[in-house]
Design an enzyme around this catalytic site. Sequence first.
Site, PDB file in Angstrom:
ATOM      1  N   VAL B 179       0.817  -1.006   0.317  1.00  0.00           N
ATOM      2  CA  VAL B 179       0.253   0.050   0.108  1.00  0.00           C
ATOM      3  C   VAL B 179       1.014   1.258   0.201  1.00  0.00           C
ATOM      4  CG1 VAL B 179      -1.985   1.147   1.133  1.00  0.00           C
ATOM      5  CG2 VAL B 179      -1.914  -1.366   1.207  1.00  0.00           C
ATOM      6  N   ILE B 181       1.575   5.939  -1.307  1.00  0.00           N
ATOM      7  CA  ILE B 181       0.927   6.220  -1.746  1.00  0.00           C
ATOM      8  C   ILE B 181       1.378   7.243  -3.323  1.00  0.00           C
ATOM      9  CG2 ILE B 181       0.214   9.262  -1.534  1.00  0.00           C
ATOM     10  CD1 ILE B 181       0.048   8.864   1.244  1.00  0.00           C
ATOM     11  N   ARG B 183       2.055   9.204  -6.623  1.00  0.00           N
ATOM     12  CA  ARG B 183       0.722  10.684  -7.834  1.00  0.00           C
ATOM     13  C   ARG B 183      -0.170   9.862  -9.096  1.00  0.00           C
ATOM     14  NH1 ARG B 183       5.966  13.998  -9.572  1.00  0.00           N
ATOM     15  NH2 ARG B 183       5.244  13.775 -12.012  1.00  0.00           N
ATOM     16  N   HIS B 200      10.467   1.498  -5.493  1.00  0.00           N
ATOM     17  CA  HIS B 200       8.943   1.558  -5.179  1.00  0.00           C
ATOM     18  C   HIS B 200       8.553  -0.016  -5.398  1.00  0.00           C
ATOM     19  CE1 HIS B 200       8.282   5.923  -5.946  1.00  0.00           C
ATOM     20  NE2 HIS B 200       8.997   5.853  -4.615  1.00  0.00           N
ATOM     21  N   GLU B 290       6.095  19.484  -7.252  1.00  0.00           N
ATOM     22  CA  GLU B 290       6.266  17.929  -5.895  1.00  0.00           C
ATOM     23  C   GLU B 290       6.751  19.056  -4.672  1.00  0.00           C
ATOM     24  OE1 GLU B 290       6.425  15.526  -5.015  1.00  0.00           O
ATOM     25  OE2 GLU B 290       5.664  14.775  -6.913  1.00  0.00           O
TER      26      GLU B 290
END
Lengths: 77, 493
Positions: B179, B181, B183, B200, B290
């Site tokens: 899970v 975050i 964009r 990631h 950002e």
Amino acid sequence: MSTCPRCQAEENKIRTEHKGLNAKGELVWTIFNCESCAFTWRDSEPARTIDYNLREEFFRVDPEKPYPVIMPPAQYK
Amino acid sequence: MSDKNPPLSDKALEVARRIGSLRDFLEFLKENGQCINWSEEVYPEPDIRNVAVAAGRDSMNGPAVIFDNIAGYPGKKMVLGVHGSFTNLALLLGHPKGTTIKELFYDIISRWGADEPLLDFIEPDKAPVNENRLTSNFNLYELLPLYRINEYDGGFYIGKANVVSRDPRDPDNFGKQNVGIYRIQVQAPGEFTLLSVPAHDMGRHIMAAEQEGVPLKISVMLGNHPAMCMFAATPIGYDESEFAYASQMMGSPMRLTKSGNGMDILADSEMVIEAELMNGVRSFEGPFGEFPGSYSGVRKIPRFKVTAISHRNDPIFENIYIGRGWTEHDTLIGLNTSAPIYAALIKDFPEVVAVNALYQHGLTGIISVKNRFAGFAKSVAMRALGTPHGTMYLKNLIMVDDDVDPFDLNEVMWALSTRTRAEDTIVIPNMPMIPIDPAAEVAGKGHRLIIDATSFMPPDKLGGDSKIVTPPSGPEIDAIAKVIQLLQNGGQS
């Protein structure tokens, strides 16, 4: 809506995405998307964002130029 | 490690049990004067951006803002600034208004390392998120009051989604379910791009799916339990579950259910968008304003196609303002950036008192440490640069003594003014650095700066003639400060 505010692509590259209506069903704004550079905009936005000539030059996009590709699919071939 | 964690306070448990969703939290914030409704009509641009920036100015006490009168979106609601101030975070963790950042830091540290997952699974047909379900004719532009966050963003972004994906090579492994975050830029009524990189977990999943030629399914959760947003951004191990972690940090069960495409999702989220990677497709994405306060450039990135959407009745779209600081992004991730650096340092250096890495995801950090001997703080600084987060982010490090609160910039400036010699600064050139540092000469590389603002210790003789004033400090003075605050607020905390 004639050309893309970001890359100046012609009208045939511009897709109408969605029309925003008010509670009475009257048109408030329209969202467009450029199929050349993927810019998305709403026709009610400030001119600095959606007028090609008023936008900062730094943010223009030329779709013909090479841009970095994240995790290029070609690496698997 | 859970037996080492002190029990949560009664108030913290009471709040944790009460809050099961974004809606619950907004109600709680309202009761505490930390959530307002902006009911005057706003245009998506530039009005939402303007209100978001103004509300974000007060990083200690700014409220969440609910918009319920957006031109072209009759009946739709959106909310910003849910994690926009430290007071909102304090309330979530069961503290009163007036709680200091340092107190919150120690609270998060005390919860760190709890390892007993508190998860309840409920049937999909009983989950509020499934009150409505769409399986065709998707139009994200209609369902969500989308808008341009910063004026030169490439499109309309969803900036606060928790995205669930499973390792396509090990799809039954709950722990390897990620899970995070990421964009999301809406690219068409039923398509979007999602930015991830190979480092990631999501990036690994994308590469694995494309290498093996298998589908990668994801569930994009919007309007989530506030702990999920706060802790999904915390770097934890690849095989640790963010759901378990968030529930442990709150000390109360979180309700999960299954999405239509097989992911575990929060049962009480406002909306879940199920989607599938379009293998091998890359689309223009960006720029996007950002967290360093600069735009990241245009790139070609992976694209996803929506396959189903579930949502509650009258869903609330939660988004975030991100750009030049201070913004909600800084508050949302600041303490969870600081805590892992602290946890890594105290293993070797118990003299470390606190770590403040609130600034731009830790591009500047301030570490408070009890000097063991002259130069000791510099050694601790070097160790901090070698922590997982420090390796890419800690660009400027200020080292202060244990009597300086690193979260109180007045105290930090005092330390800089009185305890720094120019030759106590160290520059380490050509180190790795996140590519979006706007000061970089070459993206991906940068120099590190360490300023040792700790006091002189033997065998260093400098400063031996000066004596520091020791004003009263400690819990007694902290308590008096709170009484003064209470009196100033007319008895209201």
